[in-house]
Scaffold this motif. Structure first.
Motif, mmCIF file in Angstrom:
data_model
loop_
_atom_site.group_PDB
_atom_site.id
_atom_site.type_symbol
_atom_site.label_atom_id
_atom_site.label_comp_id
_atom_site.label_asym_id
_atom_site.label_seq_id
_atom_site.Cartn_x
_atom_site.Cartn_y
_atom_site.Cartn_z
ATOM 1 N N ARG A 98 -80.546 29.786 54.986
ATOM 2 C CA ARG A 98 -79.485 28.854 55.380
ATOM 3 C C ARG A 98 -79.987 27.424 55.229
ATOM 4 O O ARG A 98 -80.941 27.037 55.902
ATOM 5 N N SER A 99 -79.348 26.646 54.358
ATOM 6 C CA SER A 99 -79.874 25.311 54.054
ATOM 7 C C SER A 99 -78.982 24.184 54.569
ATOM 8 O O SER A 99 -79.455 23.283 55.254
ATOM 9 N N ARG A 100 -77.693 24.206 54.239
ATOM 10 C CA ARG A 100 -76.806 23.085 54.617
ATOM 11 C C ARG A 100 -75.559 23.603 55.304
ATOM 12 O O ARG A 100 -75.112 24.725 55.041
ATOM 13 N N GLU A 101 -74.964 22.728 56.138
ATOM 14 C CA GLU A 101 -73.706 23.026 56.812
ATOM 15 C C GLU A 101 -72.685 21.943 56.477
ATOM 16 O O GLU A 101 -73.025 20.764 56.419
ATOM 17 N N ILE A 102 -71.458 22.382 56.255
ATOM 18 C CA ILE A 102 -70.351 21.453 56.022
ATOM 19 C C ILE A 102 -69.299 21.761 57.078
ATOM 20 O O ILE A 102 -68.860 22.907 57.197
ATOM 21 N N GLN A 103 -68.889 20.738 57.842
ATOM 22 C CA GLN A 103 -67.972 20.948 58.954
ATOM 23 C C GLN A 103 -66.675 20.197 58.749
ATOM 24 O O GLN A 103 -66.640 19.160 58.074
ATOM 25 N N ILE A 104 -65.610 20.763 59.334
ATOM 26 C CA ILE A 104 -64.327 20.064 59.370
ATOM 27 C C ILE A 104 -64.423 18.993 60.451
ATOM 28 O O ILE A 104 -64.764 19.300 61.594
ATOM 29 N N PRO A 105 -64.174 17.720 60.140
ATOM 30 C CA PRO A 105 -64.337 16.659 61.141
ATOM 31 C C PRO A 105 -63.256 16.736 62.215
ATOM 32 O O PRO A 105 -62.163 17.255 61.970
ATOM 33 N N PRO A 106 -63.527 16.225 63.426
ATOM 34 C CA PRO A 106 -62.483 16.189 64.460
ATOM 35 C C PRO A 106 -61.368 15.235 64.075
ATOM 36 O O PRO A 106 -61.583 14.240 63.376
ATOM 37 N N ASP A 107 -60.159 15.573 64.533
ATOM 38 C CA ASP A 107 -58.981 14.767 64.210
ATOM 39 C C ASP A 107 -58.963 13.537 65.111
ATOM 40 O O ASP A 107 -58.888 13.663 66.341
ATOM 41 N N PRO A 108 -59.036 12.303 64.557
ATOM 42 C CA PRO A 108 -59.047 11.107 65.414
ATOM 43 C C PRO A 108 -57.729 10.855 66.111
ATOM 44 O O PRO A 108 -57.674 10.137 67.096
ATOM 45 N N PHE A 109 -56.605 11.451 65.612
ATOM 46 C CA PHE A 109 -55.292 11.201 66.198
ATOM 47 C C PHE A 109 -54.874 12.302 67.164
ATOM 48 O O PHE A 109 -53.761 12.298 67.657
ATOM 49 N N SER A 110 -55.747 13.261 67.387
ATOM 50 C CA SER A 110 -55.397 14.376 68.258
ATOM 51 C C SER A 110 -55.975 14.171 69.644
ATOM 52 O O SER A 110 -57.089 13.680 69.809
ATOM 53 N N ASN A 111 -55.208 14.559 70.661
ATOM 54 C CA ASN A 111 -55.697 14.472 72.038
ATOM 55 C C ASN A 111 -56.659 15.600 72.366
ATOM 56 O O ASN A 111 -57.513 15.475 73.226
ATOM 57 N N GLU A 112 -56.507 16.741 71.678
ATOM 58 C CA GLU A 112 -57.417 17.854 71.868
ATOM 59 C C GLU A 112 -58.645 17.650 71.005
ATOM 60 O O GLU A 112 -58.541 17.493 69.794
ATOM 61 N N VAL A 113 -59.805 17.663 71.617
ATOM 62 C CA VAL A 113 -61.035 17.281 70.908
ATOM 63 C C VAL A 113 -61.406 18.319 69.861
ATOM 64 O O VAL A 113 -61.835 17.993 68.768
ATOM 65 N N THR A 114 -61.208 19.602 70.179
ATOM 66 C CA THR A 114 -61.711 20.657 69.296
ATOM 67 C C THR A 114 -60.609 21.350 68.515
ATOM 68 O O THR A 114 -60.828 22.429 67.969
ATOM 69 N N ALA A 115 -59.401 20.790 68.441
ATOM 70 C CA ALA A 115 -58.301 21.474 67.756
ATOM 71 C C ALA A 115 -58.576 21.605 66.267
ATOM 72 O O ALA A 115 -58.432 22.683 65.688
ATOM 73 N N ALA A 116 -58.990 20.516 65.619
ATOM 74 C CA ALA A 116 -59.259 20.557 64.179
ATOM 75 C C ALA A 116 -60.534 21.333 63.878
ATOM 76 O O ALA A 116 -60.611 22.051 62.880
ATOM 77 N N GLU A 117 -61.540 21.215 64.748
ATOM 78 C CA GLU A 117 -62.814 21.885 64.492
ATOM 79 C C GLU A 117 -62.722 23.398 64.655
ATOM 80 O O GLU A 117 -63.553 24.127 64.120
ATOM 81 N N ASN A 118 -61.729 23.882 65.406
ATOM 82 C CA ASN A 118 -61.594 25.317 65.650
ATOM 83 C C ASN A 118 -60.736 26.018 64.610
ATOM 84 O O ASN A 118 -60.356 27.175 64.806
ATOM 85 N N GLN A 119 -60.401 25.355 63.538
ATOM 86 C CA GLN A 119 -59.632 26.009 62.482
ATOM 87 C C GLN A 119 -60.516 27.032 61.756
ATOM 88 O O GLN A 119 -61.660 26.743 61.418
ATOM 89 N N GLU A 120 -59.940 28.198 61.504
ATOM 90 C CA GLU A 120 -60.663 29.212 60.744
ATOM 91 C C GLU A 120 -60.401 29.007 59.251
ATOM 92 O O GLU A 120 -59.268 28.750 58.837
ATOM 93 N N VAL A 121 -61.461 29.132 58.456
ATOM 94 C CA VAL A 121 -61.332 29.000 57.006
ATOM 95 C C VAL A 121 -60.643 30.244 56.477
ATOM 96 O O VAL A 121 -61.093 31.376 56.708
#
Length: 1152
Positions: A287-310
């Motif tokens: 395991r070498s690198r990780e690419i993450q979905i960034p948090p949504d700056p316009f969302s009130n829920e902090v982890t809504a965008a990060e919890n999306q399943e690919v």
């Protein structure tokens, strides 16, 4: 009237629940499903091309793209399962073939894949039979079918081995099987006992190895169908496992997507996270690198965008870009070239185009002054899009669900109906700011009037009309017994039409709040209503499968809609076409006036019921939204593809709302950045100067070095040229010798083959002579036969005639034989010539090969000569080094000899000095006398310099005083400027006060004029009543009664008339006062203009004086610099004089 057409222009949204819903066509072009269309999107040009789905399609289930990136397979659910293969190189995505799974009762295909050579297609049907079908798709032929699973073990993915067209892999819940196509059937090649594992995805790594991801976060490697190892997705390398399998639970997240690439594996290891597993030398992964979905700056829920399943991953053909789709309908991408460049930084995905809605869209609205469209959704978000630039302008996530939205005609304000209240929002340049809240719960419909001064909002079955300026509830409209589902304002905002689930369509007067017309049909639940372009008729759609045109409480026309009900209706401003949206997601374009027969154009748009639809005010675009969460932009054109020419000229404005705090913060940031920039510029200039100096020095050094190297290289080059010329001469001599040898061999061969040809030619001449002899013999025999025939002609005429006939036949046969022999001889000669030519050609090829080998040997020799030359160069360098050492030793020897000679000459010089010491004493006496004279002259010069220095100091002091005075004057002028500005502000305030007073006087005047009008109407009524009394002049009783009535009615009016006489005096006073105020305003204006002119003149004068003062100051500074330089020079001269004087004085003392 030409027919209008709607063309797909752009789509904002992604259709989820589609297997493999994102594919690359080339480096910059992708295809993904949106609504009931496949969208081909170019990420560089930001343009889209629509490929519509089939008409009978109920749902799109899966996509697959061929290995050559030309064909796209689309699985659709319908009456029967079907796969449509599209040609992507065609502009409209032309259908190539439609494939069905034969006798299978399944209604859909859950997944599909192309073979590596793009000739075969594999598809997996769903319930109830779960059959695997293999097609030769270009011939629409089913090659083989096999039952791969059951309803308890659904299949999630099928794929071809990228190195073998005949091998397939099937994975799902408790299913992992390999099939091989052989002898016209799909045969299972191997399978593992994996009943307790749910496989979500798999990917081929090599020809024998498949990697699969599970719902427990495990990554398993299969080889030849058997489980071989489990790949660790930690930072350590993968650990090998045994051939068997032990079921164990894991706390890791689901692995929903896995993809093979040249570097290793790309795997979705957690929600919102994709990691790269690089290959290692031990055939394992790290395991070498990780690419993450960034948090949504316009969302009130902090982890809504990060919890999306690919959901799906795809990589571009050159492996430059990775694109993913998520379960919340978002598209992201990242450049893989950044992985190697920024190894220490945390990488994040970026939106492929924009952020989309992830749930049903409930509201849609456009404005007049800006090309904006606002949408709201059940995903708690409100978004504003620009349909011309195809960009998401504003976006914000709220805590509550949004049910309706309405844009103000200016595009600066917005109404949003939430589950708890109705909010009026200011659209600031980067945010939504709530300005006013109205206590209307679950407002499903709201709309601004065309003028923007009023807005209507629905609360259940009640319509509230508010003033936009005072926010007061002007009217409350109550008549509907069911929920209201549609609102529309007339063009002049005097009327409002509404429809509801109770089957009623009401038209309201917005001034009085009364109903002007109504149409009630209890069997129909209306869902959409709109005015016609001229606002004379009302168009409504509902659950009764028809479009109705209503006028004066009656249905004028009705257009039936077959088996699919209409849900919404929109009318183009030009009035040429009406658009309706259906519950199946299609859009219909109907001519207006409505046709008698069922005539319309149908477009495949959405995969769910159309919830809202609107046509822009410039009649160029149609906007539709649906429960599938997609916003589609359609361009309205004629049949030739030309845009419509709008009769209304709409000018879009570019103004935006900005708060004062944001503006001040921005100005402060700009000032700080300017200061920082100036500091950086100064530092950079200083660093550049230092670097220039260093580089100039280095350049000089390198130039000197390179000049020496160039001279040495020139000498070595001359030697190399001489050697090369020698080698070329030797090579030419060798080449000439080989050419002479080859020419001799060729001449010998030519001689031998010419002799053979001569021999064959002689044989040919012999055969020809034999043939001539045989012909002569035959002629002689014929002559003899003729003579004998003549002698016995009379006796045996018949016999001889028969014999003659036989002889002639024999003669013909002989001639034929002779000709046949001639042909055979010619064929033999040709064959011999061809054989000889072939032999010559073979010999030529042979010697050409020899020549080629000689050339190759020659090139090898050249290479060896090059190596030898390099060795010679190295030896020459060593010789040169030795020569330089010898030269150094020689120079050292010469230096020592020179030292010896110089010492000898010094001895001789000392002897000469001793002998001539007496002469030098006399010379010194003479020099002492000369130095005394020079000392006197220098004292005189010192006196002159001191005098000049004092004069210069006297000149500098008055100039300094002058500069200080001018600075004081500048300060005074600046104070005058400040006072002038203050006076101007006071004058502006006084003008504003006078304007307010004028407005108040104007209002009073309007009231007085209204009173006068009322009195005039009373007089007219009084005159008419008197005229009626005159009619009763012959009947005294009626006359008396009428006069009493007039008296009783107008006796109070008389008092009013008397008061009006008094009011005339007040009006005169008011008019005089107004004239006085107007005069004062005019005088103040004149004063203001004069003061402004004086202010400008003073400002110009001050500026000129400032310029002149600055020029004088600069001149004085230059003079000061010159004087200071002169002073320095004089001081330096004085210092030299002082140094020379003591030296001159010490010299004579020493001599004495």
């Amino acid at each position: 009237m030409s027919t209008l057409v709607a063309q797909g222009h752009f789509s904002f949204g992604l259709r989820t629940a589609v297997n493999n819903n994102l594919c690359f066509i080339d480096e910059n072009t992708l295809v993904f499903p949106s609504g009931n269309n496949c969208v081909v999107y170019n990420s560089v040009q930001r343009c889209q091309r629509f490929i519509p789905g089939s008409e009978r399609s109920r749902a799109m289930r899966a996509l697959a793209i061929s290995a050559n990136r030309r064909f796209l397979a689309v699985c659709e659910r319908g009456d029967t399962a079907a796969v449509t293969v599209l040609d992507l190189q065609h502009e409209q995505g032309r259908k190539r073939k439609v494939l069905t799974p034969g006798d299978s009762p399944a209604l859909d295909l859950v997944c599909v894949a192309f073979s590596p050579d793009s000739k075969y297609l594999i598809g997996q049907t769903g319930d109830p039979d779960w059959t695997l079908v293999l097609w030769l798709w270009e011939k629409q032929k089913v090659l083989a079918t096999v039952k791969s699973s059951s309803a308890h073990s659904p299949v999630t993915q099928v794929s071809f081995n990228p190195h073998n067209n005949t091998q397939l892999c099937v994975s799902g819940r408790g299913v992992f099987k390999l099939f091989r196509f052989a002898d016209g059937a799909l045969k299972p090649s191997s399978f593992s006992k994996v009943d307790s594992i749910t496989f979500l995805c798999h990917a081929w790594v090599t020809e024998e190895r498949v990697v699969a991801g599970t719902d427990t976060g495990r990554l398993l490697a299969f080889e030849s169908g058997g489980l071989r190892r489990e790949i660790s997705i930690d930072s350590k390398a993968a650990t090998d496992g045994c051939d068997g399998f032990v079921d164990r639970t894991s706390t890791a997240s689901r692995i929903t997507a896995v993809l093979s690439c040249s570097k290793g594996l790309l795997c979705s290891v957690a929600p919102g996270t994709v990691c790269l597993l690089e290959k290692t030398e031990e055939e394992s992964y790290r395991r070498s690198r990780e690419i993450q979905i960034p948090p949504d700056p316009f969302s009130n829920e902090v982890t809504a965008a990060e919890n999306q399943e690919v959901d799906t991953m795809c990589i571009s053909p050159a492996e430059e870009t990775l694109a993913i789709s998520t379960d919340q309908g978002q598209l992201y991408s990242v450049s893989l070239s950044v992985l190697d460049m920024h190894k220490e930084e945390q990488l994040h995905f970026e939106f492929l185009s924009q952020s989309f809605h992830s749930s049903s869209i409930t509201g849609l609205s456009v404005c007049i002054r800006k090309p904006l469209v606002a949408t709201c959704s059940l995903d708690h978000s409100v978004r504003v899009w620009n349909y011309e630039t195809k960009v998401l302008e504003l976006y914000k996530q709220f805590q509550e669900e949004a049910y309706s939205v309405a844009l103000h005609p200016t595009g600066l304000f917005m109404l949003v109906g939430f589950s708890d209240k109705l909010r009026l929002i200011n659209m600031v340049f980067d945010d939504f700011r709530t300005f006013k809240e109205f206590m209307l719960r679950s407002c499903r419909e709201c709309a601004f009037s065309h003028g923007g001064h009023m807005f209507a909002a629905v609360n259940g079955n009640v319509i509230h009309i508010y003033s936009f300026t005072s926010f007061e509830n002007i009217l409350t409209l109550k008549a509907h017994s069911g929920k209201i589902r549609g609102l529309d304002w007339s063009l002049d905002d005097s009327r409002l039409v509404s429809c509801g689930m109770d089957g009623a369509v009401y038209e309201w007067n917005t001034q009085t709040g009364k109903r002007e017309s109504e149409s009630v049909l209890q069997s129909c639940s209306y869902t959409g209503v709109a005015y016609s372009s001229e606002c004379k008729t009302i168009l409504a759609v509902g659950s009764d499968l028809s479009l109705k045109e209503i006028q004066d409480c009656q249905v004028l026309r009705e257009v039936a809609a077959e088996d699919v009900p209409n849900t919404v209706v929109a009318v183009s401003p030009s009035g040429r076409v009406i658009f309706t949206g259906t519950s199946s997601g299609t859009i219909r374009a109907i001519k207006y006036p409505l046709p008698v027969q069922r005539e319309w154009l149908t477009y495949q748009a959405h995969c769910g019921p159309v919830t809202k639809m609107v046509v822009t005010f410039d009649d160029q675009y149609l906007l539709t939204v649906s429960e599938d969460g997609c916003l589609l932009v359609w361009r309205i054109t004629d049949k030739d593809g030309r845009g419509l020419k709008s009769t209304k000229q709409i000018v879009h404005m570019e103004e935006i709302l900005v708060t004062k705090s944001d503006l001040e913060e921005k100005t402060q940031n700009t000032l700080e950045l300017k200061m920082h920039l100036e500091e950086l510029q100064m530092e950079n200039e200083y660093q550049l100067r230092l670097k220039d100096m260093n580089y100039n020095e280095k350049m000089k050094e390198t130039m000197d070095k390179f000049s020496l190297q160039i001279e040495s290289l020139k000498s070595s080059q001359q030697a190399m040229k001489a050697e090369l010329e020698k080698q070329e001469q030797e090579h030419q001599e060798k080449f000439a010798e080989t050419m002479v040898e080859h020419s001799k061999e060729l001449q010998d061969l030519e001689l031998t083959y010419s002799q053979k040809l001569i021999v064959e030619h002689e044989r040919y001449l012999d055969l020809q002579q034999k043939c001539q002899g045989m012909q002569e013999n035959y002629k002689k025999e014929l002559q003899c036969a003729a003579e004998s025939r003549n002698q016995a002609l009379e006796e045996l005429k018949q016999d001889y005639e028969a014999k003659l006939h036989e002889k002639t036949q024999l003669l013909a046969q002989c001639q034929q034989d002779a000709q046949q022999q001639m042909r055979e001889f010619k064929a033999m000669i040709k064959q011999i010539e061809e054989d000889e030519e072939r032999k010559l050609h073979d010999i030529q090829i042979k010697y050409e090969k020899k020549l080629h080998t000689e050339k190759e040997a020659n090139t090898d020799l050249k290479g060896e000569t090059g190596l030898m030359t390099q060795k010679v160069y190295s030896l020459q360098r060593q010789i040169d080094d030795r020569c330089t050492d010898i030269n150094k030793l020689k120079q050292e020897r010469q230096r020592l000899l020179g030292l010896v000679r110089s010492l000898e000459s010094d001895i001789e010089d000392l002897k000469r000095q001793i002998s001539g010491h007496e002469k030098t004493n006399q010379d010194k006496d003479r020099t002492i006398a000369g130095l005394k004279k020079k000392n006197q002259e220098l004292e005189k010069l010192r006196f002159v310099l001191d005098f000049q220095k004092n004069d210069l100091e006297k000149q500098v002091e008055p100039q300094r005083d002058d500069i200080s005075k001018k600075k004081e004057r500048i300060h005074v002028l600046e104070e005058e400027l400040v006072q002038l500005n203050k006076s101007n502000t006071q004058l502006k305030l006084s003008i504003t006060e006078l304007k307010l007073k004028l407005r108040a006087r104007d209002k009073e005047m309007q009231k007085e004029t209204q009173k006068v009008k009322n009195l005039e109407t009373h007089l007219q009524r009084f005159k008419s009543d008197l005229h009626n009394c005159i009619g009763f002049i012959q009947d005294p009783k009626k006359l008396k009664d009428s006069l009493q009535m007039i008296y009783a009615h107008y006796v109070t009016q008389a008092v009013g008339v008397e008061k009006s006489g008094v009011d005339e005096d007040i009006l005169k006073v008011f008019s005089d006062h107004r004239d006085h105020l107007e005069r004062t305003v005019n005088t103040l204006k004149i004063r203001l203009t004069k003061s402004a002119e004086e202010h400008e003149e003073v400002y110009v004068r001050i500026m000129k004086e400032n310029v002149s003062l600055i020029t004088e100051i600069n001149d004085l500074r230059k003079e000061l610099r010159l004087l200071r330089t002169q002073l320095k020079e004089y001081k330096a001269q004085l210092a030299t004089v002082k140094k020379t004087r003591p030296n001159s004085e010490e010299g004579p003392k020493k001599e004495l």
